[in-house]
Design a protein around this motif. Structure first.
Motif, PDB file in Angstrom:
ATOM      1  N   ALA A 162       0.834  -1.211   0.000  1.00  0.00           N
ATOM      2  CA  ALA A 162       0.000   0.000   0.000  1.00  0.00           C
ATOM      3  C   ALA A 162       0.868   1.260   0.000  1.00  0.00           C
ATOM      4  CB  ALA A 162      -0.935  -0.009   1.199  1.00  0.00           C
ATOM      5  N   ASP A 163       2.012   1.212   0.695  1.00  0.00           N
ATOM      6  CA  ASP A 163       2.906   2.386   0.718  1.00  0.00           C
ATOM      7  C   ASP A 163       3.670   2.528  -0.589  1.00  0.00           C
ATOM      8  OD1 ASP A 163       2.520   3.114   3.641  1.00  0.00           O
ATOM      9  OD2 ASP A 163       3.167   1.028   3.790  1.00  0.00           O
ATOM     10  N   CYS A 164       3.964   1.366  -1.241  1.00  0.00           N
ATOM     11  CA  CYS A 164       4.618   1.440  -2.565  1.00  0.00           C
ATOM     12  C   CYS A 164       3.697   2.200  -3.522  1.00  0.00           C
ATOM     13  CB  CYS A 164       4.873   0.043  -3.135  1.00  0.00           C
ATOM     14  SG  CYS A 164       6.022  -0.946  -2.188  1.00  0.00           S
ATOM     15  N   ALA A 165       2.397   1.971  -3.392  1.00  0.00           N
ATOM     16  CA  ALA A 165       1.434   2.677  -4.257  1.00  0.00           C
ATOM     17  C   ALA A 165       1.264   4.134  -3.834  1.00  0.00           C
ATOM     18  CB  ALA A 165       0.084   1.958  -4.208  1.00  0.00           C
ATOM     19  N   ALA A 166       1.191   4.341  -2.511  1.00  0.00           N
ATOM     20  CA  ALA A 166       0.919   5.694  -2.007  1.00  0.00           C
ATOM     21  C   ALA A 166       2.063   6.662  -2.317  1.00  0.00           C
ATOM     22  CB  ALA A 166       0.689   5.639  -0.495  1.00  0.00           C
ATOM     23  N   ALA A 167       3.311   6.183  -2.266  1.00  0.00           N
ATOM     24  CA  ALA A 167       4.459   7.099  -2.375  1.00  0.00           C
ATOM     25  C   ALA A 167       4.451   7.901  -3.682  1.00  0.00           C
ATOM     26  CB  ALA A 167       5.759   6.321  -2.187  1.00  0.00           C
ATOM     27  N   PRO A 168       4.516   7.241  -4.859  1.00  0.00           N
ATOM     28  CA  PRO A 168       4.515   8.052  -6.085  1.00  0.00           C
ATOM     29  C   PRO A 168       3.178   8.743  -6.329  1.00  0.00           C
ATOM     30  CG  PRO A 168       4.462   5.698  -6.619  1.00  0.00           C
ATOM     31  CD  PRO A 168       4.668   5.803  -5.153  1.00  0.00           C
ATOM     32  N   ALA A 169       2.076   8.087  -5.908  1.00  0.00           N
ATOM     33  CA  ALA A 169       0.753   8.684  -6.140  1.00  0.00           C
ATOM     34  C   ALA A 169       0.651  10.020  -5.410  1.00  0.00           C
ATOM     35  CB  ALA A 169      -0.337   7.719  -5.654  1.00  0.00           C
ATOM     36  N   LEU A 170       1.012  10.026  -4.120  1.00  0.00           N
ATOM     37  CA  LEU A 170       0.889  11.269  -3.338  1.00  0.00           C
ATOM     38  C   LEU A 170       1.957  12.281  -3.737  1.00  0.00           C
ATOM     39  CD1 LEU A 170       0.091   9.812   0.206  1.00  0.00           C
ATOM     40  CD2 LEU A 170      -1.510  10.883  -1.398  1.00  0.00           C
ATOM     41  N   PHE A 171       3.145  11.795  -4.103  1.00  0.00           N
ATOM     42  CA  PHE A 171       4.219  12.720  -4.494  1.00  0.00           C
ATOM     43  C   PHE A 171       3.788  13.557  -5.699  1.00  0.00           C
ATOM     44  CE2 PHE A 171       7.935  13.711  -7.112  1.00  0.00           C
ATOM     45  CZ  PHE A 171       8.648  14.500  -6.213  1.00  0.00           C
ATOM     46  N   TYR A 172       3.308  12.878  -6.747  1.00  0.00           N
ATOM     47  CA  TYR A 172       2.919  13.629  -7.947  1.00  0.00           C
ATOM     48  C   TYR A 172       1.585  14.348  -7.749  1.00  0.00           C
ATOM     49  CZ  TYR A 172       6.702  11.646 -10.784  1.00  0.00           C
ATOM     50  OH  TYR A 172       7.938  11.312 -11.306  1.00  0.00           O
ATOM     51  N   ALA A 173       0.651  13.730  -7.005  1.00  0.00           N
ATOM     52  CA  ALA A 173      -0.649  14.382  -6.778  1.00  0.00           C
ATOM     53  C   ALA A 173      -0.452  15.711  -6.053  1.00  0.00           C
ATOM     54  CB  ALA A 173      -1.568  13.466  -5.983  1.00  0.00           C
ATOM     55  N   ASN A 174       0.467  15.728  -5.087  1.00  0.00           N
ATOM     56  CA  ASN A 174       0.727  16.957  -4.329  1.00  0.00           C
ATOM     57  C   ASN A 174       1.324  18.054  -5.213  1.00  0.00           C
ATOM     58  OD1 ASN A 174       0.976  18.553  -1.928  1.00  0.00           O
ATOM     59  ND2 ASN A 174       3.134  17.983  -1.815  1.00  0.00           N
ATOM     60  N   THR A 175       1.970  17.660  -6.304  1.00  0.00           N
ATOM     61  CA  THR A 175       2.489  18.645  -7.268  1.00  0.00           C
ATOM     62  C   THR A 175       1.340  19.222  -8.093  1.00  0.00           C
ATOM     63  OG1 THR A 175       4.500  17.330  -7.483  1.00  0.00           O
ATOM     64  CG2 THR A 175       4.098  18.915  -9.223  1.00  0.00           C
ATOM     65  N   VAL A 176       0.365  18.355  -8.403  1.00  0.00           N
ATOM     66  CA  VAL A 176      -0.710  18.728  -9.336  1.00  0.00           C
ATOM     67  C   VAL A 176      -1.852  19.452  -8.610  1.00  0.00           C
ATOM     68  CG1 VAL A 176      -2.456  17.664 -10.821  1.00  0.00           C
ATOM     69  CG2 VAL A 176      -0.109  16.850 -10.917  1.00  0.00           C
ATOM     70  N   VAL A 177      -2.276  18.885  -7.484  1.00  0.00           N
ATOM     71  CA  VAL A 177      -3.311  19.513  -6.621  1.00  0.00           C
ATOM     72  C   VAL A 177      -2.730  19.497  -5.203  1.00  0.00           C
ATOM     73  CG1 VAL A 177      -5.684  19.352  -5.741  1.00  0.00           C
ATOM     74  CG2 VAL A 177      -5.202  18.661  -8.099  1.00  0.00           C
ATOM     75  N   PRO A 178      -1.987  20.578  -4.845  1.00  0.00           N
ATOM     76  CA  PRO A 178      -1.235  20.559  -3.576  1.00  0.00           C
ATOM     77  C   PRO A 178      -2.132  20.350  -2.360  1.00  0.00           C
ATOM     78  CG  PRO A 178      -0.554  22.397  -4.956  1.00  0.00           C
ATOM     79  CD  PRO A 178      -1.764  21.809  -5.618  1.00  0.00           C
ATOM     80  N   PHE A 179      -1.581  19.657  -1.372  1.00  0.00           N
ATOM     81  CA  PHE A 179      -2.291  19.477  -0.109  1.00  0.00           C
ATOM     82  C   PHE A 179      -2.525  20.843   0.521  1.00  0.00           C
ATOM     83  CE2 PHE A 179       0.342  15.342   0.373  1.00  0.00           C
ATOM     84  CZ  PHE A 179      -0.582  14.639  -0.381  1.00  0.00           C
ATOM     85  N   GLY A 180      -3.675  20.970   1.204  1.00  0.00           N
ATOM     86  CA  GLY A 180      -3.979  22.191   1.940  1.00  0.00           C
ATOM     87  C   GLY A 180      -3.867  21.933   3.434  1.00  0.00           C
ATOM     88  N   PRO A 181      -4.283  22.924   4.249  1.00  0.00           N
ATOM     89  CA  PRO A 181      -4.179  22.763   5.707  1.00  0.00           C
ATOM     90  C   PRO A 181      -4.993  21.580   6.226  1.00  0.00           C
ATOM     91  CG  PRO A 181      -5.009  24.955   5.094  1.00  0.00           C
ATOM     92  CD  PRO A 181      -4.812  24.202   3.821  1.00  0.00           C
TER      93      PRO A 181
END
Ligand code: GSH
Length: 230
Positions: A162-181
């Motif tokens: 699950a972390d192997c999937a989460a790592a690149p998914a969240l890394f690039y997603a945060n570039t495209v739609v950045p995390f907020g507060p």
């Protein structure tokens, strides 16, 4: 060498397989696929006609393994190391697979939709689809945020598929739609993932290619002094 990995260093689904290989120091021959290059693309299609990366070729066992989650499961079964990607407990195993599917389908795929829309020919972009993908990403953040509360990794104390999937998914997603507060847990989780030695290495190898990312906002990565090994 028994194992060959067909991949591209920038490609997010390929990062899942690389994390699994690097976690357990599994030797492999890296074969970079350039789908824009006719010869490279044709050679890859002979290995896997669907032409989607990553693909693992195990010469010793004469097996061709496609689909990133399957590659990680295959490595876990036939090339096991200190990091085990699927828990033995069936109840934890299905949850691990569920969160792997979650990060692939609801984070990676909408992120890719937004990114690849930029590669479409002029006048053929899909504005409606991109808006839907952005909403889906925000919805996925809402679901994942409480799930990671008080956990180190997606399933608790141990890094899994699950972390192997989460790592690149969240890394690039945060570039495209950045995390907020509202995404504080996710943001800390992403920091932990990027500080994990296996993923740090993946990102360092991807870094020279970040300039090819088709959005104005390029992925950012700076190695931290606290890179983890476990
Ligand atoms: N479900 C597949 C998805 C693989 C995938 O979409 N890979 C991308 C790279 S991240 C790819 O090969 N793209 C090439 C293309 O779509 O032409 C998996 O988990 O391996």
């Amino acid at each position: 060498m028994s194992l060959k990995l067909y991949f591209h260093p920038l490609a997010s689904f390929c990062h899942k397989a690389l994390i699994a290989l690097y976690e357990n120091d599994i030797p492999f021959e890296p074969i970079v696929v350039d789908l824009a290059d006719e010869a490279s693309s044709a050679a890859f299609k002979k290995v896997w006609p669907m032409a989607k990366m990553p693909v693992l070729r195990d010469e010793a066992r004469d097996r061709t393994i496609a689909e990133s989650s399957t590659v990680v499961e295959y490595l876990d079964a036939f090339y096991p190391g200190a990091t085990r990607f699927l828990p033995n407990d069936p109840d934890r195993a299905w949850q691990t697979r569920m969160w792997d599917r979650f990060y692939d389908h609801y984070v990676q795929e909408p992120m890719q939709k937004i990114v690849t829309d930029r590669l479409r020919p002029a006048g053929r972009s899909d504005g409606h689809g991109v808006e839907q993908a952005k909403s889906q990403l925000l919805e996925a953040y809402k679901v994942a945020e409480p799930m990671i509360h008080s956990k180190i990794w997606a399933m608790g104390d141990d890094l899994t598929l699950a972390d192997c999937a989460a790592a690149p998914a969240l890394f690039y997603a945060n570039t495209v739609v950045p995390f907020g507060p509202k995404e504080r847990n996710l943001s800390s989780y992403l920091n932990r993932l990027t500080e994990r030695a296996s993923f740090t290495r993946v990102l360092e190898e991807a870094q020279p290619y970040f300039k090819l990312f088709p959005l104005e906002n390029k992925p950012q990565f700076a190695r931290s002094s606290t890179t983890r090994t476990s």
